[in-house]
Design a protein around this motif. Sequence first.
Motif, PDB file in Angstrom:
ATOM      1  N   ALA A   6     -16.713  20.875  23.907  1.00 16.76           N
ATOM      2  CA  ALA A   6     -16.150  20.469  24.943  1.00 16.76           C
ATOM      3  C   ALA A   6     -16.703  20.091  25.886  1.00 16.76           C
ATOM      4  CB  ALA A   6     -15.980  22.325  25.492  1.00 16.76           C
ATOM      5  N   ALA A   7     -17.850  20.082  26.066  1.00 18.69           N
ATOM      6  CA  ALA A   7     -18.046  19.436  27.142  1.00 18.69           C
ATOM      7  C   ALA A   7     -18.672  18.084  26.794  1.00 18.69           C
ATOM      8  CB  ALA A   7     -20.216  19.563  26.730  1.00 18.69           C
ATOM      9  N   VAL A   8     -18.304  17.508  25.982  1.00 18.83           N
ATOM     10  CA  VAL A   8     -17.505  15.835  25.167  1.00 18.83           C
ATOM     11  C   VAL A   8     -16.300  15.325  26.509  1.00 18.83           C
ATOM     12  CG1 VAL A   8     -17.450  14.348  23.717  1.00 18.83           C
ATOM     13  CG2 VAL A   8     -19.642  15.284  23.426  1.00 18.83           C
ATOM     14  N   ALA A   9     -15.576  16.215  25.748  1.00 11.91           N
ATOM     15  CA  ALA A   9     -14.193  16.858  26.134  1.00 11.91           C
ATOM     16  C   ALA A   9     -13.881  16.146  27.551  1.00 11.91           C
ATOM     17  CB  ALA A   9     -13.287  17.642  25.550  1.00 11.91           C
ATOM     18  N   GLY A  10     -14.789  17.565  28.595  1.00 13.79           N
ATOM     19  CA  GLY A  10     -14.473  17.464  29.851  1.00 13.79           C
ATOM     20  C   GLY A  10     -15.053  16.351  30.297  1.00 13.79           C
ATOM     21  N   GLU A  11     -16.327  15.792  29.648  1.00 13.12           N
ATOM     22  CA  GLU A  11     -16.698  14.124  30.786  1.00 13.12           C
ATOM     23  C   GLU A  11     -15.421  13.143  30.573  1.00 13.12           C
ATOM     24  OE1 GLU A  11     -20.618  11.090  29.694  1.00 13.12           O
ATOM     25  OE2 GLU A  11     -19.977  12.505  29.139  1.00 13.12           O
ATOM     26  N   LEU A  12     -15.363  12.971  28.806  1.00 16.02           N
ATOM     27  CA  LEU A  12     -13.903  12.444  28.445  1.00 16.02           C
ATOM     28  C   LEU A  12     -13.093  12.231  29.999  1.00 16.02           C
ATOM     29  CD1 LEU A  12     -13.985  11.714  24.973  1.00 16.02           C
ATOM     30  CD2 LEU A  12     -14.584  10.132  26.742  1.00 16.02           C
ATOM     31  N   ARG A  13     -12.807  13.689  29.720  1.00 17.70           N
ATOM     32  CA  ARG A  13     -11.630  14.384  31.143  1.00 17.70           C
ATOM     33  C   ARG A  13     -11.801  14.259  32.768  1.00 17.70           C
ATOM     34  NH1 ARG A  13      -6.241  15.075  29.209  1.00 17.70           N
ATOM     35  NH2 ARG A  13      -7.439  16.924  28.102  1.00 17.70           N
ATOM     36  N   ALA A  14     -13.603  13.856  33.196  1.00 13.67           N
ATOM     37  CA  ALA A  14     -13.143  13.539  33.905  1.00 13.67           C
ATOM     38  C   ALA A  14     -13.323  11.828  34.086  1.00 13.67           C
ATOM     39  CB  ALA A  14     -15.095  14.031  33.979  1.00 13.67           C
ATOM     40  N   SER A  15     -13.591  11.183  33.358  1.00 16.31           N
ATOM     41  CA  SER A  15     -13.959   9.672  33.334  1.00 16.31           C
ATOM     42  C   SER A  15     -12.511   9.438  33.847  1.00 16.31           C
ATOM     43  CB  SER A  15     -14.466   9.187  32.180  1.00 16.31           C
ATOM     44  OG  SER A  15     -15.529   9.560  32.396  1.00 16.31           O
ATOM     45  N   PHE A  16     -11.404  10.376  32.633  1.00 19.35           N
ATOM     46  CA  PHE A  16      -9.632   9.512  32.851  1.00 19.35           C
ATOM     47  C   PHE A  16      -9.050   9.619  34.316  1.00 19.35           C
ATOM     48  CE2 PHE A  16      -5.787  10.630  32.598  1.00 19.35           C
ATOM     49  CZ  PHE A  16      -4.731   9.026  32.351  1.00 19.35           C
ATOM     50  N   ARG A  17      -9.682  11.480  34.748  1.00 20.53           N
ATOM     51  CA  ARG A  17      -8.884  11.266  36.682  1.00 20.53           C
ATOM     52  C   ARG A  17      -9.759  10.485  37.013  1.00 20.53           C
ATOM     53  NH1 ARG A  17      -9.237  18.110  35.416  1.00 20.53           N
ATOM     54  NH2 ARG A  17      -7.614  18.081  34.239  1.00 20.53           N
ATOM     55  N   ALA A  18     -11.005  10.071  37.228  1.00 14.24           N
ATOM     56  CA  ALA A  18     -11.485   8.927  37.818  1.00 14.24           C
ATOM     57  C   ALA A  18     -10.636   7.414  38.469  1.00 14.24           C
ATOM     58  CB  ALA A  18     -12.498   8.810  37.500  1.00 14.24           C
ATOM     59  N   GLY A  19     -10.359   7.784  37.192  1.00 11.67           N
ATOM     60  CA  GLY A  19      -9.581   6.044  37.590  1.00 11.67           C
ATOM     61  C   GLY A  19      -9.995   4.988  36.242  1.00 11.67           C
ATOM     62  N   ASN A 134      -6.343   4.266  27.656  1.00  8.85           N
ATOM     63  CA  ASN A 134      -6.870   6.021  27.377  1.00  8.85           C
ATOM     64  C   ASN A 134      -8.522   6.093  27.554  1.00  8.85           C
ATOM     65  OD1 ASN A 134      -4.250   8.141  26.681  1.00  8.85           O
ATOM     66  ND2 ASN A 134      -4.383   5.620  25.391  1.00  8.85           N
ATOM     67  N   ALA A 135      -9.044   7.542  27.038  1.00  6.40           N
ATOM     68  CA  ALA A 135      -9.833   7.351  26.972  1.00  6.40           C
ATOM     69  C   ALA A 135      -9.842   8.036  26.036  1.00  6.40           C
ATOM     70  CB  ALA A 135     -10.614   8.666  29.097  1.00  6.40           C
ATOM     71  N   VAL A 136     -11.352   7.905  24.755  1.00  5.10           N
ATOM     72  CA  VAL A 136     -10.947   8.101  23.194  1.00  5.10           C
ATOM     73  C   VAL A 136     -12.056   9.045  22.867  1.00  5.10           C
ATOM     74  CG1 VAL A 136      -9.868   7.096  21.285  1.00  5.10           C
ATOM     75  CG2 VAL A 136      -9.584   6.504  23.961  1.00  5.10           C
ATOM     76  N   LEU A 137     -11.486   9.279  22.084  1.00  2.83           N
ATOM     77  CA  LEU A 137     -12.912  10.215  20.969  1.00  2.83           C
ATOM     78  C   LEU A 137     -12.461  10.139  19.781  1.00  2.83           C
ATOM     79  CD1 LEU A 137     -14.772  13.527  21.513  1.00  2.83           C
ATOM     80  CD2 LEU A 137     -13.935  13.501  19.517  1.00  2.83           C
ATOM     81  N   LEU A 138     -13.114   9.779  18.479  1.00  5.86           N
ATOM     82  CA  LEU A 138     -13.082   8.742  17.870  1.00  5.86           C
ATOM     83  C   LEU A 138     -14.188  10.071  16.724  1.00  5.86           C
ATOM     84  CD1 LEU A 138     -12.554   7.253  15.125  1.00  5.86           C
ATOM     85  CD2 LEU A 138     -14.865   5.555  16.093  1.00  5.86           C
ATOM     86  N   LYS A 139     -13.644  10.621  15.571  1.00  3.99           N
ATOM     87  CA  LYS A 139     -13.733  11.246  14.994  1.00  3.99           C
ATOM     88  C   LYS A 139     -13.756  11.132  13.267  1.00  3.99           C
ATOM     89  CE  LYS A 139     -15.343  14.618  12.196  1.00  3.99           C
ATOM     90  NZ  LYS A 139     -15.374  13.856  10.681  1.00  3.99           N
ATOM     91  N   PRO A 140     -14.886   9.762  12.909  1.00  2.38           N
ATOM     92  CA  PRO A 140     -15.319   9.468  12.350  1.00  2.38           C
ATOM     93  C   PRO A 140     -14.989  10.167  10.255  1.00  2.38           C
ATOM     94  CG  PRO A 140     -16.820   8.395  13.637  1.00  2.38           C
ATOM     95  CD  PRO A 140     -16.633   9.606  13.348  1.00  2.38           C
ATOM     96  N   SER A 141     -14.903   9.374   9.418  1.00  2.00           N
ATOM     97  CA  SER A 141     -14.909  11.360   7.864  1.00  2.00           C
ATOM     98  C   SER A 141     -16.336  10.986   7.913  1.00  2.00           C
ATOM     99  CB  SER A 141     -13.634  10.139   6.746  1.00  2.00           C
ATOM    100  OG  SER A 141     -14.395  11.148   6.134  1.00  2.00           O
ATOM    101  N   GLU A 142     -16.732  12.246   7.655  1.00  2.00           N
ATOM    102  CA  GLU A 142     -17.724  12.399   7.098  1.00  2.00           C
ATOM    103  C   GLU A 142     -18.334  12.356   5.601  1.00  2.00           C
ATOM    104  OE1 GLU A 142     -14.791  16.384   6.306  1.00  2.00           O
ATOM    105  OE2 GLU A 142     -15.541  14.369   7.821  1.00  2.00           O
TER     106      GLU A 142
END
Length: 482
Positions: A6-19, A134-142
């Motif tokens: 949630a913290a990581v997603a929140g940081e990405l959301r803030a960066s995107f909203r900041a433009g 977009n802001a991006v979160l990558l989840k590679p395969s374990e």
Amino acid sequence: MAEEVAAVAGELRASFRAGRTRPAEWRAAQLRAIVRMVEEREGDISDALHSDLAKPRMESYLHEISLAKAACKFALKGLKNWMKPEKVPAGLTTFPSTAQIVSEPLGVVLVISAWNYPFLLSIEPVIGAIAAGNAVLLKPSEIAPATSALFAKLLPEYVDKSCIKVVEGGVPETTALLEEKWDKIFYTGSGNVGRIVMAAAAKHLTPVALELGGKCPAIFDSNVDLHTAVKRLAVGKWGCNNGQACIAPDYVITTKSFAPELVDSLKRALIRFYGEDPLQSEDLSRIVNSNHFCRLTNLIEDKTVSQKIVYGGQTDEKQLKIAPTVLVDVPLDSALMTSEIFGPLLPIVTVDKIEDSIEFINSKTKPLAAYLFTKDKKLQEAFVSNVPAGGMLVNDVALHLANPHLPFGGVGDSGIGSYHGKFSFDCFTHKKAVLIRGFGGEAAARYPPYTTEKQKILRGLINGSFIALILALLGFPRRDRR
């Protein structure tokens, strides 16, 4: 874990909203950084792919590294044009006005990648998401841990880590990620997990792109250049990660009369490619892990299937290697023919007439890719017109995905959505409709009270009547003007 995600997603959301991600300069800078990463760390990438899959360096370069770099350069070249608003006709009913379609980034997107091409299938969707702003979160395969760890190490060194992040892990981490609300989820992998992803996305009405798989058929006509066609079939099956590829041919269909000649030619090609003892070939990838090794060996240990092997079948559990294996006329209700193989086993199905192959394919779920080898133009036309598939290729295997001007994606059970080239940009973009009017050109006929005369004018406008437009702009019928 949920709190960390949630913290990581929140940081990405803030960066995107900041433009931060919207300017073309930011997008281009990230893409150039990825090109630099691929060029400077090619050796590290090859080492990771070899660690995960024993993938030959040439295969790593051709099928992953070079394609990733090409995708980035293609996006850099087209980015400014892709971002421009597209002007479209406004029409009589809104005259005078202008209309356009604006490509708008979706927001914060999640990319969940696969293990079989762990570098390319991770970075190419990320390239599209970045190009689209977009802001991006990558989840590679374990399941490909070396490549996953490499992404976690390298991406923060090269790109804007406030807008592009990597989360490693397995099922718990993926589950936590799917609990978050994203603006799009891009998943590459199996249909079973694809259903889980889609169900999780539905809770938030999140759009998805699902790049899945299926049993990709290859029709092999007798009317071919056999020597060339067999080489292309063999490298498209076993030269693609030893069959561990969503677009590798899953089975071949040919006629009963031609099958023996095809099998003999395949044997010769495989010996030329991988030698008399393919388990010792350095040009053949291993099976990714022991679970998949057992899954594949179980497919051919069934007595009704094993007796249909006409070439190969050797296995080495210690090396996790399975030799290229060709089978003819295995039972159609066997697991080999009812589930996606995703490995070096190639069953050949025989039919009386080659035309019967189209009906056979259409009795199954829609494949991600379908292949045809023939010189017969009528058969080619019937194949293109009547076989539903995510994509298709005539007289070769897999090369259609190397063309950035073609979309790559599935249909039905093989996937939802497409990407590659500009299609990657479009995949992560909302096409926003924009109509702009001034305050001139008022038409009294659009306002109540709706008289008979006004209805005639409005009906004329809707039907595209230029006379009705003139009357409306002149304010007819005048007695109703207010």
